[in-house]
Design a protein around this motif. Structure first.
Motif, PDB file in Angstrom:
ATOM      1  N   GLY A  73      40.493  23.151  57.588  1.00  0.00           N
ATOM      2  CA  GLY A  73      40.913  23.658  56.291  1.00  0.00           C
ATOM      3  C   GLY A  73      39.773  24.137  55.427  1.00  0.00           C
ATOM      4  O   GLY A  73      38.631  23.688  55.562  1.00  0.00           O
ATOM      5  N   VAL A  74      40.104  25.061  54.527  1.00  0.00           N
ATOM      6  CA  VAL A  74      39.158  25.590  53.553  1.00  0.00           C
ATOM      7  C   VAL A  74      39.928  25.763  52.244  1.00  0.00           C
ATOM      8  O   VAL A  74      41.086  26.205  52.260  1.00  0.00           O
ATOM      9  CB  VAL A  74      38.578  26.962  53.982  1.00  0.00           C
ATOM     10  N   ALA A  75      39.301  25.424  51.143  1.00  0.00           N
ATOM     11  CA  ALA A  75      39.899  25.649  49.824  1.00  0.00           C
ATOM     12  C   ALA A  75      38.819  26.145  48.881  1.00  0.00           C
ATOM     13  O   ALA A  75      37.656  25.743  48.980  1.00  0.00           O
ATOM     14  CB  ALA A  75      40.527  24.366  49.278  1.00  0.00           C
ATOM     15  N   GLY A  76      39.216  27.031  47.981  1.00  0.00           N
ATOM     16  CA  GLY A  76      38.266  27.553  47.020  1.00  0.00           C
ATOM     17  C   GLY A  76      38.976  28.198  45.843  1.00  0.00           C
ATOM     18  O   GLY A  76      40.208  28.255  45.789  1.00  0.00           O
ATOM     19  N   PHE A  77      38.185  28.683  44.902  1.00  0.00           N
ATOM     20  CA  PHE A  77      38.740  29.361  43.735  1.00  0.00           C
ATOM     21  C   PHE A  77      37.809  30.485  43.321  1.00  0.00           C
ATOM     22  O   PHE A  77      36.634  30.512  43.676  1.00  0.00           O
ATOM     23  CB  PHE A  77      38.964  28.386  42.564  1.00  0.00           C
ATOM     24  N   ILE A 102      33.649  27.523  47.006  1.00  0.00           N
ATOM     25  CA  ILE A 102      34.277  26.676  48.021  1.00  0.00           C
ATOM     26  C   ILE A 102      34.265  25.232  47.527  1.00  0.00           C
ATOM     27  O   ILE A 102      33.213  24.704  47.166  1.00  0.00           O
ATOM     28  CB  ILE A 102      33.565  26.798  49.379  1.00  0.00           C
ATOM     29  N   ILE A 103      35.441  24.611  47.527  1.00  0.00           N
ATOM     30  CA  ILE A 103      35.541  23.216  47.092  1.00  0.00           C
ATOM     31  C   ILE A 103      35.874  22.282  48.249  1.00  0.00           C
ATOM     32  O   ILE A 103      35.755  21.075  48.122  1.00  0.00           O
ATOM     33  CB  ILE A 103      36.562  23.050  45.948  1.00  0.00           C
ATOM     34  N   PHE A 104      36.263  22.858  49.388  1.00  0.00           N
ATOM     35  CA  PHE A 104      36.595  22.045  50.560  1.00  0.00           C
ATOM     36  C   PHE A 104      36.425  22.905  51.800  1.00  0.00           C
ATOM     37  O   PHE A 104      36.914  24.033  51.849  1.00  0.00           O
ATOM     38  CB  PHE A 104      38.048  21.551  50.463  1.00  0.00           C
ATOM     39  N   SER A 106      41.235  38.060  61.247  1.00  0.00           N
ATOM     40  CA  SER A 106      40.254  38.665  62.150  1.00  0.00           C
ATOM     41  C   SER A 106      39.165  37.676  62.546  1.00  0.00           C
ATOM     42  O   SER A 106      38.707  37.684  63.691  1.00  0.00           O
ATOM     43  CB  SER A 106      39.606  39.891  61.501  1.00  0.00           C
ATOM     44  N   LEU A 107      38.754  36.847  61.605  1.00  0.00           N
ATOM     45  CA  LEU A 107      37.722  35.849  61.903  1.00  0.00           C
ATOM     46  C   LEU A 107      38.238  34.763  62.842  1.00  0.00           C
ATOM     47  O   LEU A 107      37.494  34.226  63.645  1.00  0.00           O
ATOM     48  CB  LEU A 107      37.216  35.208  60.607  1.00  0.00           C
ATOM     49  N   ALA A 108      39.509  34.432  62.733  1.00  0.00           N
ATOM     50  CA  ALA A 108      40.084  33.322  63.507  1.00  0.00           C
ATOM     51  C   ALA A 108      40.530  33.723  64.903  1.00  0.00           C
ATOM     52  O   ALA A 108      40.460  32.923  65.837  1.00  0.00           O
ATOM     53  CB  ALA A 108      41.270  32.732  62.760  1.00  0.00           C
ATOM     54  N   ILE A 149      35.153  31.431  57.810  1.00  0.00           N
ATOM     55  CA  ILE A 149      36.098  31.708  56.720  1.00  0.00           C
ATOM     56  C   ILE A 149      35.473  31.329  55.378  1.00  0.00           C
ATOM     57  O   ILE A 149      35.548  32.085  54.406  1.00  0.00           O
ATOM     58  CB  ILE A 149      37.435  30.974  56.947  1.00  0.00           C
ATOM     59  N   SER A 150      34.828  30.179  55.331  1.00  0.00           N
ATOM     60  CA  SER A 150      34.166  29.736  54.104  1.00  0.00           C
ATOM     61  C   SER A 150      33.089  30.733  53.680  1.00  0.00           C
ATOM     62  O   SER A 150      32.992  31.108  52.502  1.00  0.00           O
ATOM     63  CB  SER A 150      33.557  28.346  54.329  1.00  0.00           C
ATOM     64  N   LYS A 151      32.299  31.185  54.632  1.00  0.00           N
ATOM     65  CA  LYS A 151      31.235  32.157  54.340  1.00  0.00           C
ATOM     66  C   LYS A 151      31.832  33.465  53.831  1.00  0.00           C
ATOM     67  O   LYS A 151      31.345  34.041  52.848  1.00  0.00           O
ATOM     68  CB  LYS A 151      30.401  32.409  55.589  1.00  0.00           C
ATOM     69  N   PHE A 152      32.889  33.936  54.472  1.00  0.00           N
ATOM     70  CA  PHE A 152      33.556  35.167  54.030  1.00  0.00           C
ATOM     71  C   PHE A 152      34.058  35.028  52.594  1.00  0.00           C
ATOM     72  O   PHE A 152      33.848  35.919  51.765  1.00  0.00           O
ATOM     73  CB  PHE A 152      34.718  35.516  54.972  1.00  0.00           C
TER      74      PHE A 152
END
Length: 124
Positions: free
Chosen positions: A59-63, A52-54, A80-82, A41-44
């Protein structure tokens, strides 16, 4: 700017079940799957232009420096990734706080969905 925060659904219960069953193989499998899915998910999100900040645990967080994104495409891609092993809920907003509030709304209203802070009354 748009923030997104993503959190796994019911992963804590899966972990608890492994502990209660004393099933170290299942606990290890869950750990591997969760790590793999959050990294995917982070890579996508990075490929879509997010910073990506977390990225830890489930969990994943970004802006992203945009005023609009294709929310449906983003969330469908995350799903789809999950799948089929896991599901995730997500929230977006113009601040990290708004994104988190939207995430809480998504998790409180059925999970496996994306809520936009600016549309909490209509649900995305």
């Amino acid at each position: 700017m748009i923030y997104i925060t993503i959190d796994g659904d019911d992963i804590g219960q899966m972990i608890t079940s492994s502990y209660l069953k004393n099933d170290l193989h299942e606990l290890s499998r869950i750990n591997c799957v969760v790590n793999e899915k959050t990294l995917l998910i982070s890579k996508f999100l990075k490929e879509q232009g997010f910073n990506i900040i977390f990225c830890a645990a489930d969990g994943v967080a970004g802006f992203i420096d945009q005023i609009a994104i294709d929310k449906v495409f983003i969330f469908d891609s995350i799903k789809s990734l999950a799948e089929p092993e896991l599901s995730f809920s997500a929230g977006i907003g113009t601040t990290l706080q708004e994104a988190y509030i939207a995430l809480l709304s998504a998790k409180s209203n059925g999970k496996c969905c994306l809520h936009d802070f600016n549309c909490l009354d209509s649900n995305v």
